[in-house]
Design an enzyme around this catalytic site. Structure first.
Site, PDB file in Angstrom:
ATOM      1  N   GLU A 454       0.823  -1.217   0.000  1.00 31.51           N
ATOM      2  CA  GLU A 454       0.000   0.000   0.000  1.00 31.51           C
ATOM      3  C   GLU A 454       0.858   1.269   0.000  1.00 31.51           C
ATOM      4  O   GLU A 454       0.502   2.265  -0.640  1.00 31.51           O
ATOM      5  CB  GLU A 454      -0.949  -0.010   1.200  1.00 31.51           C
ATOM      6  CG  GLU A 454      -1.913  -1.193   1.227  1.00 31.51           C
ATOM      7  CD  GLU A 454      -2.630  -1.411  -0.097  1.00 31.51           C
ATOM      8  OE1 GLU A 454      -3.027  -0.412  -0.741  1.00 31.51           O
ATOM      9  OE2 GLU A 454      -2.782  -2.580  -0.501  1.00 31.51           O
ATOM     10  N   HIS A 457       1.732   2.057  -3.447  1.00 27.66           N
ATOM     11  CA  HIS A 457       0.643   2.718  -4.175  1.00 27.66           C
ATOM     12  C   HIS A 457       0.662   4.229  -3.958  1.00 27.66           C
ATOM     13  O   HIS A 457       0.399   5.006  -4.888  1.00 27.66           O
ATOM     14  CB  HIS A 457      -0.712   2.166  -3.712  1.00 27.66           C
ATOM     15  CG  HIS A 457      -1.198   0.996  -4.509  1.00 27.66           C
ATOM     16  ND1 HIS A 457      -1.411   1.048  -5.866  1.00 27.66           N
ATOM     17  CD2 HIS A 457      -1.518  -0.269  -4.127  1.00 27.66           C
ATOM     18  CE1 HIS A 457      -1.842  -0.128  -6.293  1.00 27.66           C
ATOM     19  NE2 HIS A 457      -1.909  -0.948  -5.261  1.00 27.66           N
TER      20      HIS A 457
END
Length: 489
Positions: A454, A457
């Site tokens: 994450e 990202h």
């Protein structure tokens, strides 16, 4: 250890009791265990058996989540539970177990033949069978929703049963359990005019039964689970050649590993039909053998959505959208605390939606704000079995371990493939609280992998960017790890 621990088997049982709406008493009844035993397992006072996990999975339609959790926590050197199965027939051996699944005219017809031997001391007067379907294996929430709208109906099943070799004597049956995607039925060894047909100690007898399931309620797979001592197990698929099926098989071991079948599937063409046959001798108890298939391109009556299309329909931004390649805007905290709450609420709502179409119970899941089209440095991470997420605001990697490992990862923004990605086993992550305080949290193993995915990202990096040279993404059709946990020593 990491800041967050994976939940134990008892916690997983409690989670699925809550999700399914089952009481402990209801699970005991559906799975044929005593109420006291179920309570002990759910509270952690009793380890629980692999058979309990498998039966509870079926009863609560978890898609195998409990069996995977049992293997993860107890699979190595675990002692079996001393709790007897309430309905287990004593002294019963299956000498021959032969199943044939025929597909045609938009429906599947299963014919099951068993030669059973009574090695006990009492006559056997009935036999329990299961009818269970799963349109979306590995995606229990999606399957549950499907069968709530399209339940198995007795009038469609057209169940018939016989005793004796060659369907000598039609027999009656009574319903034990009746659920949307799961039925249990007692075949009563009683023929015409109520004539009893018991199998006495030392004797053997054949039983046969058939039922039909519409194509829309049967997934592209057929599993045989060994629940009684069995001498010979055989499976045969009968498919139309013009749909050009591609068939393969796996064997799930007691350690929970999905392995290739121990011997090849035999293929034979007879006219306009293709048959796929496989058999083995003396399969181990609790082993599961699965044959799967897919129709070749152009053979479908209508196109099926790909996993990425499913995610796109749920509002997940798909690669190559430019928002996925930008560094996300950092929050000014605590001034933007209210904005943070709004973004996190949207992330949690989206993360909840995706659980309805895919099984994340083994590895957990995460979602970053750019994946829902929001330019903000926020992400949520759900560890396996967790209800509440770990919220990451303005996260930055400040230190990682030199030791790494390679595991498969999937990304909701290109969900048609899985990739083996190297990640550090330990990661130190700096992130910001709502009050503006910066803190560093240390994560390890699977949680570190989720968090690092994450954080990438939020810096415009996709996991496929980290593929080592020579590694290629694995198409989802070939990937076998859905629902299973990452493995660590």
């Amino acid at each position: 250890m990491s800041a967050l621990e994976p939940e134990d088997f008892a916690a997983t049982v409690r989670h699925w009791l809550e999700v399914s709406g089952f009481s402990r008493k209801k699970l005991a009844k559906e799975a044929n265990f005593s109420s006291g035993y179920v309570s002990k397992v759910a509270s952690g006072a009793e380890r629980g058996s692999l058979d309990f996990a498998a039966r509870a999975d079926t009863a609560m339609a978890t898609g195998g989540a409990l069996e995977r959790a049992w293997q993860a926590h107890h699979g190595q050197g675990a002692k079996p539970s001393a709790e007897p199965i309430v309905s287990a027939p004593g002294g019963l051996i299956v000498d021959q177990d032969i199943a044939e699944l025929h597909y045609g005219h938009g429906q599947y017809r299963l014919t099951q033949r068993r030669r059973i031997v009574n090695t006990g001391s009492e006559p056997i007067t009935r036999y329990l069978i299961r009818i269970a379907v799963d349109k979306f294996p590995g995606e229990p929430e999606r399957s549950n929703a499907h069968y709530r709208e399209h339940p198995l109906r007795w009038e469609d099943l057209n169940l018939e049963a016989w005793c004796g070799s060659g369907r000598t004597e039609p027999i009656t049956w009574t319903v034990q359990h009746d659920r949307d995607s799961f039925k249990e039925v007692w075949l009563s060894f009683r023929g015409a005019q109520g004539r009893r047909l018991p199998i006495y100690p030392g004797e053997a007898g054949w039983i046969e039964y058939t039922y039909t399931v519409p194509e829309g309620q049967w997934g592209n797979w057929f599993r045989r689970a060994v629940r009684l001592p069995t001498n010979h197990l055989g499976v045969r698929l009968d498919m139309p050649a013009d749909r050009a099926p591609e068939v393969w098989g796996t064997h799930t071991s007691l350690a929970g590993d999905d392995l290739p079948l121990p011997s090849p599937i035999e293929v034979e063409r007879i006219g306009d039909r293709l048959t796929y046959s496989w058999s083995c001798e003396n399969p181990p108890l609790h082993a599961r053998y699965t044959m799967q298939w897919r129709w070749s391109a152009g053979a479908y009556d209508e196109p099926m959505q790909t996993p990425s299309q499913v995610m796109a329909d749920l509002g997940i931004v798909q690669d190559p959208d430019a928002v996925l390649r930008r560094t996300a805007r950092r929050f000014n905290l605590p001034a933007e605390a209210e904005q943070v709450r709004d973004v996190v609420a949207r992330l949690e709502a989206a993360a909840e939606q995706i659980t309805k179409v895919h099984d994340f119970t083994g590895k957990g899941r995460g979602l970053a704000a750019p994946q829902i089209g929001v330019d903000a440095a926020a992400a949520v991470v759900y560890t396996p079995g967790a209800v509440a997420p770990l919220v990451l605001l303005n996260p930055v990697v400040v230190e990682t371990s030199a030791e790494t490992d390679m595991q498969y990862e999937g990304c909701l923004s290109f969900f048609d493939t899985r990739s083996r990605i190297p990640r550090p086993l330990v990661a130190h992550i700096e992130h910001t609280g709502l009050d503006g305080t910066r803190r560093i949290t240390v994560f390890d193993q699977g949680i570190a992998r989720l968090v690092l995915h994450e954080v990438d990202h939020l810096h415009g990096v996709l996991c496929k960017d980290r593929l080592p040279e020579g590694e290629e993404p694995t198409p989802i059709e070939e990937y076998r790890g859905t629902g299973s946990a990452w493995q660590y020593k």
